[in-house]
Scaffold this active site. Structure first.
Site, short mmCIF file in Angstrom:
data_model
loop_
_atom_site.label_atom_id
_atom_site.label_comp_id
_atom_site.label_asym_id
_atom_site.label_seq_id
_atom_site.Cartn_x
_atom_site.Cartn_y
_atom_site.Cartn_z
N LYS A 38 -10.20 54.06 26.81
CA LYS A 38 -10.36 55.11 25.80
C LYS A 38 -10.69 54.53 24.42
O LYS A 38 -11.47 55.12 23.67
CB LYS A 38 -9.10 55.97 25.71
CG LYS A 38 -7.88 55.25 25.18
CD LYS A 38 -6.71 56.18 25.05
CE LYS A 38 -5.50 55.44 24.51
NZ LYS A 38 -5.75 54.82 23.19
N THR A 39 -10.09 53.38 24.06
CA THR A 39 -10.38 52.80 22.75
C THR A 39 -11.84 52.37 22.67
O THR A 39 -12.49 52.52 21.63
CB THR A 39 -9.46 51.60 22.47
OG1 THR A 39 -8.10 52.02 22.62
CG2 THR A 39 -9.66 51.07 21.07
N ASP A 216 -7.45 59.64 18.05
CA ASP A 216 -7.00 58.85 19.20
C ASP A 216 -5.56 59.23 19.54
O ASP A 216 -4.80 59.67 18.67
CB ASP A 216 -7.10 57.36 18.86
CG ASP A 216 -6.99 56.48 20.09
OD1 ASP A 216 -7.12 57.01 21.22
OD2 ASP A 216 -6.78 55.27 19.94
N GLU A 217 -5.17 59.04 20.80
CA GLU A 217 -3.79 59.32 21.27
C GLU A 217 -3.35 60.73 20.88
O GLU A 217 -2.22 60.95 20.42
CB GLU A 217 -2.81 58.28 20.69
CG GLU A 217 -3.12 56.84 21.05
CD GLU A 217 -2.74 56.47 22.47
OE1 GLU A 217 -2.39 57.38 23.26
OE2 GLU A 217 -2.80 55.27 22.80
N GLN A 247 0.46 61.24 29.63
CA GLN A 247 1.20 60.19 28.94
C GLN A 247 1.89 60.71 27.67
O GLN A 247 2.21 59.92 26.77
CB GLN A 247 0.26 59.03 28.58
CG GLN A 247 -0.29 58.31 29.80
CD GLN A 247 -1.00 57.02 29.44
OE1 GLN A 247 -0.38 56.02 29.06
NE2 GLN A 247 -2.32 57.02 29.56
N ARG A 589 1.62 50.79 34.16
CA ARG A 589 1.63 49.52 33.42
C ARG A 589 1.34 48.36 34.36
O ARG A 589 1.02 47.25 33.91
CB ARG A 589 3.01 49.27 32.77
CG ARG A 589 3.50 50.31 31.76
CD ARG A 589 2.51 50.64 30.72
NE ARG A 589 1.75 51.83 31.09
CZ ARG A 589 0.64 52.24 30.50
NH1 ARG A 589 0.11 51.53 29.53
NH2 ARG A 589 0.03 53.34 30.89
#
Length: 692
Positions: A38-39, A216-217, A247, A589
């Site tokens: 995503k970044t 973002d986020e 998330q 993770r």
């Protein structure tokens, strides 16, 4: 003007990422699954807007949630295009501060206003005539911050907090803050929203500046941040947000998962794109994560997949208790010490068995995001009471607890006691009694009360098993009430740590020798040097929340029992869905190996409680895990005649077992005479012996 030559950075994108970068026009919601890049998408989109669509860099605003994330985004954008100078990349609060510096007068602020952090805000609260100590005001400071995150003014917040006189104290705090001409952290967003809401000229000017807004986020956004974005985009700006509804795990910080779920409704005409290709984990790990998160109803839906080669199946291990759980982790680490490993748990209190065992086995580890167990304030406080029982000359322990919780024995009185002890070769309790004869009778009464308390504890040393003694000390000293009075999140953490300390003493008998041995062992564990392990340790002990944004070659998720994860406080559907998202974050993770561990019983307040496997285990599709050991069946866990303890009803005996669909219900006759039907899967029921 569009450019015919395609930049190299576009060629590095997969099809879904490319669609997100090239999208124009309507509002855009990018659902970016864990490890989906995503970044890369948001930074590439900024570069594309500048290089290929000739968007003025100064008209682009990109916001995120941490300074670290903002710096990383900035660096990546500048590495893609040299024309990015002028793009505003900030955190929400940094943007709010930038706005207020330019509109201080409209906010009623002095031009060079200061920004108060949490400590400053607490000091300001303590200056008010509330009749409360600084410690008592700490929950108010946190509640005011939460109210501002929710966009609530004092008059709106009466129902927001159960704290006595909250709205009144919030009002007085705001008035005092305004008189100083300064702002606190919450004001950095509250004030800009208020100014933009009432001042059309400023809104028009700001909206004229920013034609592109990127976030973002977005799943971590709160109410006031949502309101700010709505205002910034209200004059036709292009808005694109990137986030993952699966998330969203920070509701305790004010995050609203509904912000991302309702984005298409809040911004009509939204285009929804999904990034589902994962670049981190093996297919086996992703299937475990997807099979559990699919049970959530509050999600927009996506399924992660990967082109990475297949790996090992995840392993589910059932074990007896937390001691065996730590041994299993140690064995796994020693079998493959080169793998970067994270041991995940729901609360920091669960770190103690791992810290203790790894110290003794010399397994290098680092504790992430928390103090080591024996360095935590509440643990040191309780140990100090015990240390003074063993050694009445212990000045360090005496100074730590003689006025904690506050009992009116100030520093000058404490110094008099220490001087008298040294001059007349007295132990501290006797020196305190001698000091009580001097000065005011009020101070003398407080000193005698403290000494009497310690004498009571001393008399119980030979009579009570150690865990029961420590529990009495915790309760009668006032430490339990002291820490339980803090805001709910902090209180829960500290009480969990006290509970874990008491449980660690469960194998010790009554008597001074046992107490000395317990303190000696805790000191040895506490004295293990962090530098012996260093930051290069391949093993991380970390809470599930702290793993967000991280990745590890091997992940071991511990404490997978009902009441541990999910916790007992998470029984509502909303809470369970967030706990399930936390499980999803934890699983994703892992890059190569995944282990899940569930205990059949766990020490709580020094007694073993029989436990059910976490409901999340049963939600994992059959065949995705290798299973070792067996979970104790419900029939075996709750036989007729078993003595149990219920938090609300007290002690009782199981008199009947009843099948309720797929669940077992038990009928319990309590000492009070009341009979109740309880489903142990959903209500905490501890196994006890009548000797307890």
């Amino acid at each position: 003007m569009r450019h015919s030559m395609e930049p190299e950075y576009l060629q590095r994108l997969n099809e879904s990422q490319r669609k997100a970068v090239l999208h124009e026009g309507s509002p855009l919601l990018i659902l970016a699954g864990a490890g989906s890049g995503k970044t890369r998408v948001i930074t590439t989109k900024i570069a594309y807007l500048i290089d290929c669509l000739d968007v003025d860099p100064r008209s682009i605003l990109a916001v995120t949630f941490t300074n670290k994330a903002a710096r990383e985004m900035e660096q990546r954008v500048f590495s893609l295009t040299p024309l990015a100078r002028g793009v505003m990349i900030r955190t929400f609060h940094s943007f709010g501060a930038w706005f207020l510096r330019r509109n201080a007068a409209q906010a009623g602020l002095v031009p060079g206003f200061s920004i108060y952090d949490d400590d400053d805000s607490l000091s300001l609260l303590s200056d008010l005539k509330t009749g409360k100590t600084k410690k008592e005001l700490s929950p108010y400071q946190k509640a005011i911050a939460r109210a501002k995150d929710a966009g609530l003014l004092p008059e709106d917040s009466a129902k927001q907090s159960r704290l006595p006189r909250f709205a009144e104290i919030y009002t007085e705090y705001q008035e005092k803050l305004r008189k100083t001409g300064n702002v606190d952290f919450g004001d950095l967003l509250m004030l800009p929203v208020e100014i933009l809401r009432v001042n059309r000229d400023i809104l028009e000017r700001l909206c004229g500046r920013f034609s592109v807004i990127l976030v973002d986020e977005y799943q971590d956004s709160n109410t006031i941040q949502f309101r700010l974005l709505k205002l910034l985009a209200s004059r036709g700006a292009y808005i694109a947000v990137v986030g993952d509804d699966d998330q969203s795990i920070y509701s305790f910080r004010g995050a609203e998962v509904d912000n991302i779920l309702s984005f298409p409704k809040s911004f009509p005409g939204t285009t929804l794109l999904r990034l589902e290709q994962n670049y981190r984990s093996t297919p086996e790990i992703l299937k475990v994560a997807s099979s559990v998160i699919s049970n959530n109803s509050g999600r927009l839906g996506k399924t992660l997949w990967t082109e990475l080669p297949s790996g090992k199946r995840g392993r589910l291990i059932f074990c007896e208790d937390q001691e065996e759980e730590a041994l299993i982790c140690a064995k796994l680490i020693r079998e493959e010490p080169s793998l970067e490993t994270a041991i995940l748990y729901r609360t920091n209190a669960q770190s103690l068995p791992f810290e203790t065992l790894f110290n003794r086995l010399r397994i290098p580890f680092r504790l992430v995001g928390a103090l080591r167990f024996y360095e935590r304030e509440e643990v040191k406080d309780l140990l100090a009471y015990l240390s003074l029982l063993v050694n009445p000359l212990d000045e360090v322990a005496f100074k730590r607890i003689v006025n904690k919780p506050a009992r009116g024995i100030g520093k000058s009185t404490q110094e008099k006691i220490l001087v008298k002890a040294r001059e007349y070769n007295l132990d501290l309790p006797n020196a305190a009694l001698e000091t009580a004869k001097e000065g005011s009778s009020k101070t003398g009464d407080k000193i005698r009360s403290f000494v009497g308390l310690m004498e009571k504890f001393s008399s119980l040393v030979p009579k009570l098993p150690l865990y029961q003694l420590i529990k009495v000390v915790m309760e009668d000293s006032g430490l339990y009430d002291h820490y339980n009075s803090l805001d709910s999140i902090t209180a829960r953490q500290k009480i969990d740590n006290l509970e874990e300390l008491i449980s660690s003493a469960s194998s010790y008998d009554a008597g001074l020798e046992s107490l000395v041995r317990f303190l000696e062992n805790s000191t040895l564990d506490r004295s293990s040097r962090q530098e012996d392990f260093g930051e290069d340790a391949r093993v991380s002990l970390i809470t599930m929340h702290n793993t967000k944004g991280l990745e590890f070659e091997r992940v071991i998720i511990t404490g997978l029992e009902e009441g541990t994860f999910p916790g007992w406080e998470g029984s509502s559907n909303e809470n369970i869905e967030e706990e399930r998202r936390l499980f999803y974050v934890s699983v994703t993770r892992a890059k190569q190996e995944l282990y899940l561990i569930s205990c059949r019983r766990r020490l709580r307040w020094g007694r073993f409680s029989s436990l059910h496997p976490s409901r999340f285990i049963s939600e994992i599709e059959e065949g995705l895990l290798e299973v070792e050991g067996e979970a104790t069946g419900e029939e075996e866990q709750y036989p007729l005649g078993m003595a149990v303890f219920h938090e609300s009803y007290g002690a009782g005996i199981i008199v009947e077992r009843i099948s309720r669909g797929n669940d077992l219900a038990v009928k319990v006759r309590f000492e009070s005479g009341r009979t109740a039907q309880i489903i142990p899967k959903y209500q905490k029921l501890e196994r006890i012996s009548w000797d307890d």
